[in-house]
Design a protein around this motif. Structure first.
Motif, PDB file in Angstrom:
ATOM      1  N   GLU A  90      -3.100   0.185   2.801  1.00 27.46           N
ATOM      2  CA  GLU A  90      -2.649  -0.979   3.572  1.00 27.46           C
ATOM      3  C   GLU A  90      -1.178  -1.336   3.363  1.00 27.46           C
ATOM      4  N   VAL A  91      -0.797  -1.537   2.106  1.00 21.00           N
ATOM      5  CA  VAL A  91       0.561  -2.057   1.850  1.00 21.00           C
ATOM      6  C   VAL A  91       1.595  -0.927   1.858  1.00 21.00           C
ATOM      7  N   GLY A  92       1.137   0.297   1.620  1.00 17.74           N
ATOM      8  CA  GLY A  92       2.078   1.426   1.544  1.00 17.74           C
ATOM      9  C   GLY A  92       2.405   2.050   2.884  1.00 17.74           C
ATOM     10  N   GLN A  93       2.065   1.357   3.983  1.00 17.57           N
ATOM     11  CA  GLN A  93       2.334   1.927   5.312  1.00 17.57           C
ATOM     12  C   GLN A  93       3.503   1.221   5.987  1.00 17.57           C
ATOM     13  N   PRO A  94       4.254   1.970   6.803  1.00 20.71           N
ATOM     14  CA  PRO A  94       5.361   1.313   7.516  1.00 20.71           C
ATOM     15  C   PRO A  94       4.824   0.400   8.619  1.00 20.71           C
ATOM     16  N   ASN A  95       5.525  -0.655   8.910  1.00 22.05           N
ATOM     17  CA  ASN A  95       5.200  -1.466  10.090  1.00 22.05           C
ATOM     18  C   ASN A  95       6.523  -1.959  10.689  1.00 22.05           C
ATOM     19  N   THR A  96       6.432  -2.692  11.794  1.00 21.16           N
ATOM     20  CA  THR A  96       7.681  -3.058  12.473  1.00 21.16           C
ATOM     21  C   THR A  96       8.554  -3.951  11.586  1.00 21.16           C
ATOM     22  N   ALA A  97       7.888  -4.835  10.817  1.00 23.85           N
ATOM     23  CA  ALA A  97       8.667  -5.727   9.947  1.00 23.85           C
ATOM     24  C   ALA A  97       9.283  -4.942   8.790  1.00 23.85           C
ATOM     25  N   ARG A  98       8.629  -3.885   8.387  1.00 23.05           N
ATOM     26  CA  ARG A  98       9.097  -3.135   7.216  1.00 23.05           C
ATOM     27  C   ARG A  98       8.932  -1.636   7.471  1.00 23.05           C
ATOM     28  N   ASP A 146      -6.051  12.670 -15.450  1.00 22.30           N
ATOM     29  CA  ASP A 146      -5.425  11.387 -15.069  1.00 22.30           C
ATOM     30  C   ASP A 146      -4.494  11.567 -13.870  1.00 22.30           C
ATOM     31  N   ILE A 147      -3.719  12.667 -13.901  1.00 22.11           N
ATOM     32  CA  ILE A 147      -2.737  12.895 -12.822  1.00 22.11           C
ATOM     33  C   ILE A 147      -3.467  13.134 -11.502  1.00 22.11           C
ATOM     34  N   ASP A 148      -4.571  13.877 -11.551  1.00 22.03           N
ATOM     35  CA  ASP A 148      -5.366  14.099 -10.323  1.00 22.03           C
ATOM     36  C   ASP A 148      -5.849  12.773  -9.749  1.00 22.03           C
ATOM     37  N   LYS A 149      -6.316  11.882 -10.654  1.00 20.34           N
ATOM     38  CA  LYS A 149      -6.849  10.596 -10.171  1.00 20.34           C
ATOM     39  C   LYS A 149      -5.721   9.738  -9.599  1.00 20.34           C
ATOM     40  N   ALA A 150      -4.586   9.764 -10.276  1.00 18.24           N
ATOM     41  CA  ALA A 150      -3.450   8.969  -9.771  1.00 18.24           C
ATOM     42  C   ALA A 150      -3.054   9.476  -8.388  1.00 18.24           C
ATOM     43  N   TRP A 151      -3.042  10.801  -8.231  1.00 18.36           N
ATOM     44  CA  TRP A 151      -2.647  11.382  -6.936  1.00 18.36           C
ATOM     45  C   TRP A 151      -3.657  11.016  -5.844  1.00 18.36           C
ATOM     46  N   GLU A 152      -4.932  11.107  -6.205  1.00 18.09           N
ATOM     47  CA  GLU A 152      -5.954  10.761  -5.206  1.00 18.09           C
ATOM     48  C   GLU A 152      -5.758   9.316  -4.721  1.00 18.09           C
ATOM     49  N   ALA A 153      -5.397   8.436  -5.650  1.00 10.04           N
ATOM     50  CA  ALA A 153      -5.241   7.019  -5.281  1.00 10.04           C
ATOM     51  C   ALA A 153      -3.986   6.756  -4.449  1.00 10.04           C
ATOM     52  N   VAL A 154      -2.876   7.413  -4.787  1.00  5.81           N
ATOM     53  CA  VAL A 154      -1.616   7.047  -4.111  1.00  5.81           C
ATOM     54  C   VAL A 154      -1.301   7.896  -2.887  1.00  5.81           C
ATOM     55  N   LYS A 155      -1.993   9.035  -2.728  1.00  7.08           N
ATOM     56  CA  LYS A 155      -1.574   9.942  -1.653  1.00  7.08           C
ATOM     57  C   LYS A 155      -1.660   9.369  -0.237  1.00  7.08           C
ATOM     58  N   PRO A 156      -2.534   8.362   0.063  1.00  8.29           N
ATOM     59  CA  PRO A 156      -2.489   7.821   1.430  1.00  8.29           C
ATOM     60  C   PRO A 156      -1.211   7.027   1.728  1.00  8.29           C
ATOM     61  N   ALA A 157      -0.449   6.680   0.716  1.00 12.12           N
ATOM     62  CA  ALA A 157       0.774   5.888   0.958  1.00 12.12           C
ATOM     63  C   ALA A 157       1.810   6.739   1.671  1.00 12.12           C
ATOM     64  N   ALA A 158       2.637   6.087   2.493  1.00 10.63           N
ATOM     65  CA  ALA A 158       3.713   6.824   3.161  1.00 10.63           C
ATOM     66  C   ALA A 158       4.689   7.363   2.117  1.00 10.63           C
ATOM     67  N   ARG A 159       4.842   6.621   1.010  1.00 11.50           N
ATOM     68  CA  ARG A 159       5.795   7.040  -0.029  1.00 11.50           C
ATOM     69  C   ARG A 159       5.101   6.930  -1.394  1.00 11.50           C
ATOM     70  N   ASP A 165      10.849  -2.505  -4.339  1.00 10.81           N
ATOM     71  CA  ASP A 165      11.012  -1.119  -3.898  1.00 10.81           C
ATOM     72  C   ASP A 165       9.805  -0.271  -4.259  1.00 10.81           C
ATOM     73  N   ILE A 166       9.229  -0.550  -5.445  1.00 12.47           N
ATOM     74  CA  ILE A 166       8.092   0.244  -5.906  1.00 12.47           C
ATOM     75  C   ILE A 166       7.024  -0.717  -6.442  1.00 12.47           C
ATOM     76  N   ILE A 167       5.782  -0.490  -6.039  1.00  7.41           N
ATOM     77  CA  ILE A 167       4.658  -1.266  -6.591  1.00  7.41           C
ATOM     78  C   ILE A 167       3.851  -0.326  -7.470  1.00  7.41           C
ATOM     79  N   GLU A 168       3.811  -0.600  -8.780  1.00  9.64           N
ATOM     80  CA  GLU A 168       2.891   0.173  -9.625  1.00  9.64           C
ATOM     81  C   GLU A 168       1.538  -0.525  -9.479  1.00  9.64           C
ATOM     82  N   ALA A 169       0.639   0.097  -8.728  1.00  7.28           N
ATOM     83  CA  ALA A 169      -0.560  -0.607  -8.271  1.00  7.28           C
ATOM     84  C   ALA A 169      -1.708  -0.549  -9.265  1.00  7.28           C
TER      85      ALA A 169
END
Ligand code: KIV
Ligand code: ZN
Length: 541
Positions: A64-72, A88-101, A41-45
């Motif tokens: 790449e992996v945090g995007q929806p596709n037809t299979a998922r 640290d929080i700014d850097k974490a946000w910069e890294a994860v914000k492209p994810a759909a979730r 459900d969650i990947i701590e990357a």
């Protein structure tokens, strides 16, 4: 209370943070793909503040992996760890914000020993920082997880207060770590029950458990926490992690699956993907899975020994509580022979879940024919080892072009090694050593010139029989001090290590290939040969 347990995988953060388990960015991306196939459900990357490379690695996974596709259509949440600081929080946000979730996970210690000696903060200061940083993270991201580090040794009354403030500040998940693996199942279950009863507003949050295995109790503690009402389990593949490791994904998932009536809890994991993920993580980290490891050890489904086999033949469940295929264990059955063609190989690999391109299939077929000349019986396990050997390779700076050894009791073990370098030139060197592997490694060192220490070397047979493929796993560490990794919790830089593996019927050749793979990763990490690592494509989308 619902009965769905969210599986939060931290192989790429807590697992990778353990000394010796470092992976390259391309390998982490492969592992993230495997975790998505598993259905976590969650990947701590990762821990994006560790370095710009770590931030970029997490970002790539989000892209790449945090995007929806037809299979998922509902992709996994992609989470980044941050200490309780704005930077640290700014850097974490910069890294994860492209994810759909996306999710930000921030933490601060709450035990007396950590507050006094590590943080040098008192209780009021800790509460204030938690409130401020959780609110800051929530201002950026809808999903915020907060962990009171060392909760297992914290005063429960203080924990209720800290968690209450984190909820007020906007935390959506509250993770309770037994950071040093100190608690027992009774105590940990009671801690979770106490938190659920005594923390105001907690009903609107998911309570999570995160256990370490210092006393061998991580899985038992995690299950006790889930029984008490936690609905997220933080785990790693093969249980890798700091010191004795984290709770292992496969143990928790299969306990809930196999003992469903006892727990009445479900997960979204596709259990048939467990074995493949386990092998991938083992190959990439160089951490060998012990044969007797629950679920994924090579003996976990071996029922050969006399009386067991007799019982098995009468009734499978006499000694078997899970079917091997439920966790994706490939049977050691004859699948292909010397006369099997390219099409048969393609079909069989596709049944195993490997979608190879035509060029990859050509290579795999050549390897298969070569193996079939040497080995009568080729099994699924052999094919998987070949695919791993051929395609899960980093950017190849040096490749093995030839190897010849002389060894035995009559002379000095000698190896002549021929390597093709990054400039396409072939270089040859001969060396003597204490044995053929040592001599080969000395000859390779003389050509590659990347000073390193060999931390681990292990050989195992992929299948039974004298003609079995030998699989060699190594772990090395560079000795010029060039490559380090920042540990989020201890705030220390630790040396990076590099894993390599090779599979061949000749174990000296397998050993040379494994060593060369690890050295290639070390060379790429130095930046001298570019970071264009080759991520495996021979895996299902
Ligand atoms: O073990 C631990 O406390 C951690 C936290 C960062 C959650 O890994
Ligand atoms: Zn941890």
């Amino acid at each position: 209370m619902d009965n769905y347990v969210r599986i939060f995988d931290t192989t790429l953060r807590d697992g990778e943070q353990s000394p010796g388990a470092t992976m390259t960015s391309a390998e982490k991306l492969d592992v993230a793909r495997a975790l998505a196939r598993l259905g976590v459900d969650i990947i701590e990357a990762g821990f994006p503040a560790a370095s710009p490379d770590d931030l970029e690695g997490v970002r790539q996974i989000a892209v790449e992996v945090g995007q929806p596709n037809t299979a998922r259509p509902r992709p996994p949440l992609i989470c980044g760890l941050a200490r309780a600081s704005k930077s640290d929080i700014d850097k974490a946000w910069e890294a994860v914000k492209p994810a759909a979730r996306p999710r930000i996970h921030t933490f601060l210690a709450t035990s007396e020993i950590h507050m006094r000696y590590k943080l040098k903060m008192d209780r009021e200061q800790v509460i204030e920082r938690v409130s401020e940083m959780v609110a800051y993270a929530r201002g950026l991201c809808e999903e915020v997880e907060f962990s009171p580090e060392d909760a297992g040794r914290s005063d429960p009354e203080f924990l209720y207060l800290v968690l209450g403030e984190a909820i007020k500040a906007g935390a959506t998940t509250l993770n309770i770590p037994d950071t040093v693996g100190y608690t027992t199942p009774d105590e940990f279950g009671a801690l979770i029950a106490g938190i659920l009863t005594n923390t105001p507003e907690i009903v609107n949050c998911v309570v999570s458990v995160h256990c370490h295995d210092d006393l061998g109790l991580a899985t038992a503690n995690t299950l006790a926490g889930l029984r008490a009402g936690a609905r997220q389990a933080e785990v790693t593949v093969n249980g890798i992690g700091e010191r004795a490791g984290n709770t292992s994904l496969e143990e928790v998932v299969m306990a809930l699956h196999t003992r469903r009536p006892a727990f009445n809890l479900i997960t979204g994991i596709d259990t048939t993907q467990i074995m493949r993920a386990s092998k991938l993580v083992s190959n990439y980290t160089g951490f060998v899975v012990p044969p007797n490891k629950a679920i994924v050890g090579s003996n976990a489904f071996a029922h050969e020994a006399g009386i067991h086999q007799d019982g098995m033949l009468k009734h499978q469940q006499t000694y078997e509580i899970m079917r091997p295929e439920t966790v994706g264990v490939t049977q050691t059955r004859l699948v292909l022979g010397k006369h099997s063609g390219r099409h048969a190989l393609k079909t069989h690999l596709s049944d195993l879940g490997y979608a190879l391109s035509e060029a990859e299939l050509d290579k795999a077929f050549a390897r298969f024919k070569n193996l079939a000349d040497k080995k009568k019986v080729i099994t699924d396990a052999d094919l998987e080892a070949l695919v791993a050997d051929e395609f899960y390779q980093p950017h190849e700076v040096f490749t093995l072009d030839g190897l010849q050894v002389t060894c035995g009791t009559m002379g000095m073990p000698t190896a002549t090694v021929r390597l093709r370098g990054p400039d396409g030139q072939v270089r040859t060197h001969a060396a003597i050593g204490t044995g053929p592997v040592d001599a080969s490694y000395k000859a390779i060192d003389a050509i590659v010139q990347a000073p390193s220490t060999l931390l681990e070397f292990s050989v195992r047979a992929v299948t039974e029989g004298i003609d079995a493929l030998g699989e060699v796993t190594v772990r090395i560490q560079g000795t010029n001090g060039s490559s380090h990794l920042l540990n989020a919790q201890k705030e220390v830089e630790q040396p990076r290590t590099f894993g390599g593996h090779g599979a061949e019927t000749d174990i000296i050749v397998a050993s040379a290939k494994a060593y060369l793979m690890a050295l290639n990763k070390l060379l790429v990490a130095t930046g001298k040969y570019g970071a264009t690592e080759k991520a495996a494509t021979a895996v299902p989308a």
